[in-house]
Design an enzyme around this catalytic site. Sequence first.
Site: not given
Length: 661
Positions: A308, A310, A505
């Site tokens: 990912d 961000t 995340d």
Amino acid sequence: MKKWLHTWGVTAGAVLLILASFVAGWMAPGGSAYNVLMITAAVFAGYPVAAGAIRALTAKVASIELLVTIAAVGALILGNYWEAAAVTFLFAFGGALENLTLARTRSALDTLVDAAPDTAVVLRDGKQQTIDTYDVVIGDHVLVKPGAPVPVDGIVEHGTGAVTEAMITGESTPASKQNGDSVYAGTVLASGVLTVRVTGVGKSTTLARIVTRVEEAQDAKLPAARFIDRFSRWYTPAVVIVAAIAWILTGNPTLALTFLVIACPGALVIAIPVSVVAGTGRGARDGVLIKGGQYLELAAKVDTVAFDKTGTLTVGVPSVVAIESEDPARTVMLAAVAEAGSEHPLAQPILAAAQQAGFTQDLPSKVDPVPGEGIIAGAEDLTVGVGNHALVARMGVEIPSNLDGAAASFESRGATPVFVVADDMVMGVIGIADAERPEAREALAALRSRGIKTVMLTGDVNGVARTVAGQLGIDDYRAGLLPEDKLEAVSALQRGGHIVAMVGDGVNDAPALATADVGVAMGSAGTAVAVDTADIALMSDNLNRLPEAFKLARRTVRTMRVNVALAIAVVLLLLVGVLLGGVTMAIGMLVHELSILAVIGNSMLLLRPVRNVAREHRAQAAGHGGNDATFGGSLPSDANVDEARLGLRRVGDIQERVNVQ
């Protein structure tokens, strides 16, 4: 502890009896004392072995202890008292050493358990009270003094300090803490004084979750280990049958008994479990939690890592870096009103820019989020749209060439362009950028040096994704992806024959993380969901931990293979020795115990720290460009962004104009 003392007590008693037997034989050659003491030593050392064999048989399991028991009893019947005593003593001695060294491999877990203090200083009724940690309740305020361990999870409400979080994150450099920051049980306050509001105690702390995860990982069996367990159930009866056949064919019972001893698969049985214990223990000490041995095995095979963008490759704190508009003040204000009703990550930097410019926060009259495109809201009797090209097209508005060119320029420099539309006119375009992680380039270089392909999966526009991928040296990228698109991208890589790890995340990228062969959650300290669900959880936000985790996985799997090969080789060599003559029961048992210790010793090498593999390739990473690049050449390298170097209209200039107006 009792088991440890018992095994060493049996070993010590047996060796004393054997020595006494030799002394008796020397003092009275041919006397009965030698035989009596040697038989006593065999029974003393062999009783726990026989008891273990009987317990296993009651559970319908033919264990290794059964082979040793049969061999020892047979030796006693044949009058080979020294052989019987030697076999049982060596087996007991090997078991004692095995318990000792296995305890050493679990030392990482013991260290974690011991890190949590037993008492805490709480502030109640304006007074300091030292109480048991388990008497602390959620919402209490705990005082942490310099040099003291933090007893609970909590939020700093007063004071500043530097906390050593190596026990949780594996990072040796103390982390600065101030109001609003999280602290974790088991960490140590190196300097300062903190007042902490308690959010987790005992089993609800991050440290307790780590310990639970490591325990589960060390107890979980790999497919290969389960196979060996099934193999050993059939192996022992087969060995007994073969030994009986050898006795019948040769008429030599000693040969048959020796065959029983050399066929003990002790080293083979522990070859994999002890490696898993050592590998997961080392990982826990370095802030890398691995869900189980099967994920160690998969991580060692990973050839593609999907990221990912961000919050993973970037610091996750985007900010407004440029605005192109005839009326930047009004553009920022309208965008902020619309984004006040949005939860999108790009809404926060727009709101922050408006707040910094002194605007009073207004709420939109209506909100219509458009997934993957932006948001349409009501502001000042206007229909305001804030989003990408697709949103502007949806609203039926044409983008002026100068603004379209500015957006393309933003993308080429790594900033996401966000258009602001008011009714039938594009007011302007805002450039938003997120700083890359300082260690991202060297971590990615370390992965590439090990033949691992890197792919970035992002919801950002293609131009930004292309720029970021190019600056970080990422092999491939997919842009404009929704969560379900990321899942499909991971699946496509798997269909192409790749073993894929997905790094995110642990929450927003859940579908892709779950689909990947290995899901890796970053920055998991304090995040219960990530710790409990990710296949591998990196407790710190340091991306360098990722190549280190893969290196540890490969080391562990390589150790497993060496252990298995060593165990099999020893059995084969001993078998050849028996057939050629010269290998007795005592020698066979001695070699077996040495092979067990060799397997454990080899596994204990995994407890050595994993070198910073990213640092090894810092020179190569530097070849892709330094981290202090300007906006004109790469992503901003600082989370606050140095607007003076943008080469575009700066936020500071815009804010000055806004304040004047």
